[in-house]
Scaffold this active site. Structure first.
Site, PDB file in Angstrom:
ATOM      1  N   ASP A 175      41.053  45.903  29.035  1.00 16.14           N
ATOM      2  CA  ASP A 175      40.370  44.677  29.478  1.00 16.14           C
ATOM      3  C   ASP A 175      39.056  45.133  30.117  1.00 16.14           C
ATOM      4  OD1 ASP A 175      39.428  42.486  30.924  1.00 16.14           O
ATOM      5  OD2 ASP A 175      41.438  41.757  31.418  1.00 16.14           O
ATOM      6  N   LYS A 200      33.272  35.384  31.754  1.00 14.02           N
ATOM      7  CA  LYS A 200      32.668  36.041  32.910  1.00 14.02           C
ATOM      8  C   LYS A 200      31.271  36.567  32.553  1.00 14.02           C
ATOM      9  CE  LYS A 200      36.483  34.855  34.754  1.00 14.02           C
ATOM     10  NZ  LYS A 200      37.671  35.164  34.080  1.00 14.02           N
TER      11      LYS A 200
HETATM   12  C1  LIG Z   1      39.999  40.754  34.311  1.00 10.07           C
HETATM   13  C2  LIG Z   1      40.360  39.439  33.686  1.00 10.07           C
HETATM   14  N1  LIG Z   1      41.017  39.420  32.527  1.00 10.07           N
HETATM   15  C3  LIG Z   1      41.365  38.258  31.921  1.00 10.07           C
HETATM   16  C4  LIG Z   1      41.073  37.037  32.493  1.00 10.07           C
HETATM   17  C5  LIG Z   1      41.494  35.755  31.804  1.00 10.07           C
HETATM   18  O1  LIG Z   1      40.413  35.183  31.154  1.00 10.07           O
HETATM   19  P1  LIG Z   1      40.218  33.600  30.954  1.00 10.07           P
HETATM   20  O2  LIG Z   1      40.166  32.975  32.310  1.00 10.07           O
HETATM   21  O3  LIG Z   1      38.952  33.514  30.186  1.00 10.07           O
HETATM   22  O4  LIG Z   1      41.413  33.129  30.169  1.00 10.07           O
HETATM   23  C6  LIG Z   1      40.384  37.009  33.702  1.00 10.07           C
HETATM   24  C7  LIG Z   1      40.061  35.718  34.349  1.00 10.07           C
HETATM   25  O5  LIG Z   1      39.736  35.657  35.496  1.00 10.07           O
HETATM   26  C8  LIG Z   1      40.024  38.237  34.314  1.00 10.07           C
HETATM   27  O6  LIG Z   1      39.364  38.279  35.491  1.00 10.07           O
END
Ligand SMILES: Cc1ncc(COP(=O)(O)O)c(C=O)c1O
Length: 384
Positions: A175, A200
């Site tokens: 991630d 983000k």
């Molecule tokens: C590090 C990280 N991975 C995944 C996600 C999930 O993404 P989404 O909110 O676009 O579904 C987030 C959301 O805050 C995140 O901060």
């Protein structure tokens, strides 16, 4: 020069892009259509139905692949939808080793959705990669990491983990939401899958919810494309357009996020009312050397604990902030503050989250690209 050979900043603007075929539009039009006319069954111009593919989404997917130095990009309806697609590569009985300090929503998806389909998740502190080796058995199929982690800013050595996953024939997914490809490119370091909450930094303007996957291997890409189409959590054309527009300024925004992040990290670290600041740029950060090697900067995410802080103290501080907006999410041009224990990480049981440092008084900042003096003044008055 082929667009593949461009340097990173040029790739954010041109990577995988070409003028639109219809009228030469430089930005891809928002192809707000669900379907496409066919002259005879199967006689079409490359697009049949927008769940399977849409030209605006294709432009975004090509940009994603380009900036992550991968071959195949996929855009989803959210970051979690992208993670969900990766989980669907697994079979009941399979095991996943995941970092113990990760986004609460990822933890919730693993524990509350996928465990009941017979997938086992083993959460380990990956600050020392040997902890991963201890958990591998014949059922292990995937290692899931986040680095820097949300919200403790721990750093995991992607190259060292990829050596382990390659030796054991496991998939490694990273991630890369916090670092972005501006700072770190996991595929180059040996990962098989890069995932983003493009909501983000990639989108960058807090106006979309979008997810992304990028891979280099054709067979893996085909399996994920199949899941993307079969499950259908795709990114819509308008959001594809906005995310693509965001990516075009990723490099200039990230440069400023890093500058402001560094200034705020030092400001907080020298502040008499602060107990502890978590930021990978500090030399005494436990994995500072790894961060320095695998990232080209330290980003704009910082977590801190006020001195003698309680749950109530943290809430008072975030309520007093005026320029930092108290809000979920991160990575936009505007500065945000969050209280992980009650917001992003509330889905992780207290005992579990405290083990990884997410104490009640922890505050997380997403440092934006405003004038840094204004941000410091805001923190000063909130801490007073
Ligand atoms: C590090 C990280 N991975 C995944 C996600 C999930 O993404 P989404 O909110 O676009 O579904 C987030 C959301 O805050 C995140 O901060």
């Amino acid at each position: 020069m082929s667009k593949k050979e461009l340097k990173f900043n040029s790739k954010t603007i041109h990577g995988g892009q070409q003028p639109d075929k219809a009228y030469g539009a430089v930005m891809p039009p928002i192809y707000q259509t669900s379907t496409y006319a066919q002259s005879t069954p199967g006689g079409h111009l490359g697009y049949e139905y927008s769940r399977s593919a849409n030209p605006t989404r294709t432009a975004l997917e090509n940009a994603l692949a380009s900036i992550e130095n991968g071959e195949y990009g996929m855009a989803f309806a959210s970051g979690l939808a992208a993670i969900d697609a990766v989980m669907k590569l697994l079979e009941p009985g399979d095991e996943v080793i995941s970092t113990s300090d990760l986004y609460g929503g990822s933890y919730r998806l693993f524990k509350r959705v996928y465990e009941k389909f017979g997938i086992t998740f083993r959460f380990v502190d990956m600050g020392h990669v040997n902890h991963i080796k201890e958990q591998i058995n014949a059922k292990t199929k995937l290692v899931w990491i986040e680095t820097p982690t949300n919200p403790m800013m721990n750093i995991i050595d992607i190259k060292a983990v990829s050596e382990i996953t390659k030796n054991h024939g496991l998939l490694l997914a990273v991630d890369n939401t916090f670092a972005t490809p501006y700072l770190q490119r996991p595929l180059d370091l040996g990962a098989d899958i890069v995932m983003h909450s493009a909501t983000k930094y990639l989108g960058g303007h807090s106006d979309v919810v979008v997810g992304a996957l990028v891979v280099s291997d054709k067979e893996l890409a085909d399996r994920l494309y199949f899941i993307q189409n079969a499950s259908g959590a795709v990114c819509g054309p308008m959001d594809s357009f906005l995310t693509l527009r965001g990516i075009k300024t990723l490099h200039v925004r990230m440069q400023r996020h890093c500058e402001n992040g560094e200034a705020i990290a030092h400001f907080l670290n020298n502040h008499p009312k602060i107990e502890k600041v978590y930021w990978p740029g500090f030399e005494d950060h436990p994995n500072h050397k790894v961060a320095k090697d695998q990232m080209s900067g330290f980003g704009g995410m910082i977590s801190f604990v006020p001195k003698g802080g309680s749950y109530e103290d943290a809430i008072k501080i975030v309520e007093k902030l005026k320029i930092f907006t108290l809000a979920e999410s991160l990575g936009g041009v505007e500065s945000l503050a969050g209280h992980p224990a009650s917001m992003t990480h509330a889905s992780i049981p207290k005992a579990e989250r405290e083990k990884s440092g997410v104490v009640d008084a922890l505050i997380r900042l997403s440092v934006g690209i405003e004038d840094v003096e204004d941000l410091m003044d805001d923190l000063e008055q909130a801490l007073a």
